[in-house]
Design a protein around this motif. Structure first.
Motif, PDB file in Angstrom:
ATOM      1  N   ASN A   5      -8.745  -4.267 -32.738  1.00 35.77           N
ATOM      2  CA  ASN A   5     -10.279  -4.782 -33.821  1.00 35.77           C
ATOM      3  C   ASN A   5     -10.445  -6.008 -33.376  1.00 35.77           C
ATOM      4  OD1 ASN A   5      -9.037  -3.205 -35.392  1.00 35.77           O
ATOM      5  ND2 ASN A   5      -7.568  -3.874 -36.765  1.00 35.77           N
ATOM      6  N   LYS A  16      -3.511   3.268 -44.604  1.00 35.61           N
ATOM      7  CA  LYS A  16      -5.199   3.529 -44.528  1.00 35.61           C
ATOM      8  C   LYS A  16      -5.042   4.711 -43.890  1.00 35.61           C
ATOM      9  CE  LYS A  16      -6.499   0.208 -46.608  1.00 35.61           C
ATOM     10  NZ  LYS A  16      -6.183  -0.493 -47.520  1.00 35.61           N
ATOM     11  N   ASP A  38      -8.339   2.383 -40.702  1.00 36.53           N
ATOM     12  CA  ASP A  38      -9.573   2.356 -41.795  1.00 36.53           C
ATOM     13  C   ASP A  38     -10.793   2.837 -41.671  1.00 36.53           C
ATOM     14  OD1 ASP A  38     -10.548   1.599 -44.259  1.00 36.53           O
ATOM     15  OD2 ASP A  38      -9.896  -0.424 -44.224  1.00 36.53           O
ATOM     16  N   LYS A  67     -13.380   3.377 -43.737  1.00 35.92           N
ATOM     17  CA  LYS A  67     -14.329   2.880 -44.803  1.00 35.92           C
ATOM     18  C   LYS A  67     -15.373   2.077 -44.770  1.00 35.92           C
ATOM     19  CE  LYS A  67     -12.315   2.665 -49.263  1.00 35.92           C
ATOM     20  NZ  LYS A  67     -10.905   2.581 -50.468  1.00 35.92           N
ATOM     21  N   THR A  95     -17.893  -0.232 -44.315  1.00 31.21           N
ATOM     22  CA  THR A  95     -18.467  -1.525 -45.010  1.00 31.21           C
ATOM     23  C   THR A  95     -19.910  -1.499 -45.913  1.00 31.21           C
ATOM     24  OG1 THR A  95     -17.566  -3.009 -43.516  1.00 31.21           O
ATOM     25  CG2 THR A  95     -19.523  -3.802 -44.740  1.00 31.21           C
ATOM     26  N   GLU A 123     -17.954  -5.470 -49.424  1.00 30.70           N
ATOM     27  CA  GLU A 123     -16.267  -5.036 -48.705  1.00 30.70           C
ATOM     28  C   GLU A 123     -16.373  -4.612 -47.152  1.00 30.70           C
ATOM     29  OE1 GLU A 123     -13.572  -2.272 -49.612  1.00 30.70           O
ATOM     30  OE2 GLU A 123     -13.417  -2.738 -51.636  1.00 30.70           O
ATOM     31  N   HIS A 151     -14.725  -4.100 -43.620  1.00 26.09           N
ATOM     32  CA  HIS A 151     -13.678  -2.832 -43.324  1.00 26.09           C
ATOM     33  C   HIS A 151     -13.768  -3.202 -41.669  1.00 26.09           C
ATOM     34  CE1 HIS A 151     -12.446  -1.399 -46.541  1.00 26.09           C
ATOM     35  NE2 HIS A 151     -13.890  -1.285 -47.214  1.00 26.09           N
ATOM     36  N   SER A 152     -13.507  -4.039 -40.919  1.00 26.71           N
ATOM     37  CA  SER A 152     -13.786  -4.454 -39.644  1.00 26.71           C
ATOM     38  C   SER A 152     -12.785  -4.300 -39.168  1.00 26.71           C
ATOM     39  CB  SER A 152     -14.524  -5.880 -39.502  1.00 26.71           C
ATOM     40  OG  SER A 152     -14.044  -6.760 -40.241  1.00 26.71           O
ATOM     41  N   ALA A 204      -9.971  -2.478 -38.477  1.00 31.18           N
ATOM     42  CA  ALA A 204      -9.515  -0.819 -39.027  1.00 31.18           C
ATOM     43  C   ALA A 204      -8.086  -0.220 -38.167  1.00 31.18           C
ATOM     44  CB  ALA A 204     -10.760  -0.189 -37.817  1.00 31.18           C
ATOM     45  N   HIS A 212      -1.460  -7.271 -41.461  1.00 30.05           N
ATOM     46  CA  HIS A 212      -2.100  -6.229 -43.088  1.00 30.05           C
ATOM     47  C   HIS A 212      -1.160  -6.906 -43.708  1.00 30.05           C
ATOM     48  CE1 HIS A 212      -5.448  -3.363 -40.562  1.00 30.05           C
ATOM     49  NE2 HIS A 212      -5.989  -4.267 -42.085  1.00 30.05           N
TER      50      HIS A 212
END
Ligand SMILES: Cc1cc2nc3c(=O)[nH]c(=O)nc-3n(C[C@H](O)[C@H](O)[C@H](O)COP(=O)(O)OP(=O)(O)OC[C@H]3O[C@@H](n4cnc5c(N)ncnc54)[C@H](O)[C@@H]3O)c2cc1C
Length: 480
Positions: free
Chosen positions: A70, A149, A184, A186, A188, A192, A194-195, A197, A203
């Protein structure tokens, strides 16, 4: 390392071992990897602010604030080199001739800060041998997949993946499918972000922190589990300067990994004939082949294909892209993971002649393949050749290795089973909730609990760890 320590104290709840000394924890978790993180998150989520005290001790430090992939600064192979630094990674296999690929990672988040996030469920024929009823496993897989996720669309519509999937399915591998990945997907939107991932146990810690307070001490190594009259009551912990602290707890959860959890139990004199035994790991092979680029679309997309283990095929194949494609060719890799039957003889024991800097005996591993395991290896090797041929790829040798080669035990990071769950104390270390047979309040929640492997271990470890947390919650309610 000073920078990391300051960083860790600023980000995470700053608990020192001295502060933790005066507490009696309702639950004290040892290790912050996949299993420990899952237990922590679930307890925080279930208990919210009801006054229960939760502590976690972690032998490593904050090395990375998220999964390495990430972080843009660790792309392009730099993550592997960074985590391989001697502060975090120990190549213990160098002194374990029968398990020479083994390594340990001591860091907040454990090995999940650099894992590949491949998250299939165990195949049904494997789950049929688990002591946990199938319906229960299904319930906890659902929870684990939601919190991690897990997604399949990660690689949907990649040109190479779709073309090769069709070829494999038509040529002897009808079950070939996309990898489920803990990523993840989803987008952004609506503020919200979602960076972050790729999932890691960090987490779990972050989610838990957002729910309620808990104490977390890093650079805190458990050296002994304390139990009296068949009941756990704490953990002896050492700081890097070798000062000892005794932390008190009503429940202790060991999530220190397949190597460290049995080591702690054995060193603490916890009895149980199966502790350290039934060590399992996949028999792992790897092959590389080349396909000509001509005829493929310009944008190849990622390649991630799973041929799952089945009742008739005792191995799993994972197909992926190796390196950057050239104008002419694409290199394709396949990892093969073969079934190794759990056997009491494959085990972790303490070596009384070698003591580490904390005064604990280091581990020794007895591990060998049976004729049946070797048959699986042979069958898997010919299936790998067949899979390469199905996609029209030509095998090549890389770095002087044979085209298809056997990896040393432990090299796949899938070792498990050394504190397996089960109903019979003669053949299992812990019961079906992860509680060590005969010691109330002492639990195990990491890869060591898995009684057998049929795929990558982590999703199943997380599902079982969440179940263990639920069991602790239900027991504490009934004793109130
Ligand atoms: C490169 C790589 C790729 C991988 N890819 C995959 C994959 O795609 N899919 C998959 O399923 N699995 C994968 N794995 C394996 C996965 O990371 C492990 O299955 C998982 O992390 C195991 O969780 P665990 O809780 O058993 O142990 P770990 O995650 O190893 O955590 C153990 C924790 O305990 C701490 N600890 C140890 N001893 C002590 C002590 N005495 N006191 C206090 N703390 C202690 C350690 O520092 C560590 O934080 C991969 C691993 C690696 C390294």
């Amino acid at each position: 390392m000073v920078t990391y320590e300051v960083f860790a104290d600023r980000i995470f709840p700053p608990a020192s071992l001295t502060q933790m000394l005066g507490m009696e924890y309702d639950v004290l978790i040892v290790g912050s990897g996949a299993g420990g993180g899952a237990v922590l998150w679930r307890l925080c989520d279930r208990w919210r602010n009801n006054g229960m005290r939760i502590g976690m001790i972690e032998a490593g430090n904050l090395l990375l604030p998220a999964h390495a992939w990430n972080l843009a600064i660790l792309s392009g192979g730099r993550a592997e080199k960074f985590v391989a630094n001697p502060f975090a990674t120990r190549y213990i296999g160098k002194t374990l001739p029968e398990f020479s690929g083994a390594k340990q990672i001591f860091a907040l988040g454990g090995r999940t800060i650099q894992w590949a996030a491949v998250t299939p469920r165990m195949p049904l024929h494997v789950l049929a041998r688990y002591p946990v009823p199938f319906k229960e496993m299904e319930k906890y897989y659902n929870i684990a997949e939601e919190v991690m996720k897990v997604t399949k669309p990660f690689i949907h519509n990649g040109a190479l993946t779709e073309i090769f999937l069709n070829l494999l399915r038509a040529n002897g591998f009808p079950e070939a499918t996309h990898f489920p990945m803990a990523v993840d997907m989803k987008p952004t939107k609506y503020g919200e972000v979602h960076s972050n991932a790729y999932f890691s146990s960090i987490h779990f810690l972050a989610e838990a922190m957002n729910i309620r307070p808990f104490d977390l001490a890093v650079n805190a190594r458990a050296v002994q589990v304390l139990a009296e009259h068949g009941k756990a009551n704490g953990v002896k912990v050492m700081s890097p300067d070798k000062t000892s602290y005794v932390l008190r707890a009503k429940n202790v959860v060991l999530s220190a990994s397949t190597f460290e959890t049995p080591r702690l139990l054995l060193h603490s004199g916890i009895r149980g004939t199966a502790i350290g035994r039934y060590l399992i790991d996949h028999s792992a092979i790897r092959g590389t082949a080349i396909v000509k680029r001509k005829g493929f679309p310009e944008d190849l997309g990622p390649l991630d294909i799973l041929v799952p283990e089945t009742a008739d095929r005792p191995y799993q194949l994972e197909m992926y892209r190796r390196g950057r494609p050239s104008i002419e060719e694409v290199a394709i890799g396949i990892n093969g993971y073969g079934l190794v039957e759990p056997r009491a003889e494959n085990r972790i024991i303490l070596n009384p002649y070698r003591i580490d800097e904390y005064g604990l005996p280091v581990i020794q591993v007895n591990y060998s393949y049976t004729q049946q395991d070797l048959n699986v290896l042979r069958e898997m090797t010919s299936a790998m050749r067949k899979a390469f041929s199905a996609i029209g790829a030509i095998l090549v040798s890389v770095d002087g290795q044979p085209e298809i080669f056997l990896r040393p035990p432990g090299d796949d990071n899938h070792e498990a089973g050394s504190c397996r769950i089960g109903d019979d104390p003669a053949t299992s270390a812990a019961d079906r909730y992860g509680q060590i047979h005969g010691v109330s309040g002492l639990y195990v929640a990491d890869n060591s609990v898995l009684p057998s492997l049929g795929t990558n271990p982590t999703l199943t470890t997380v599902a079982l760890a969440i179940r263990t947390a639920d069991y602790i919650v239900s027991k504490s309610q009934s004793s109130r």
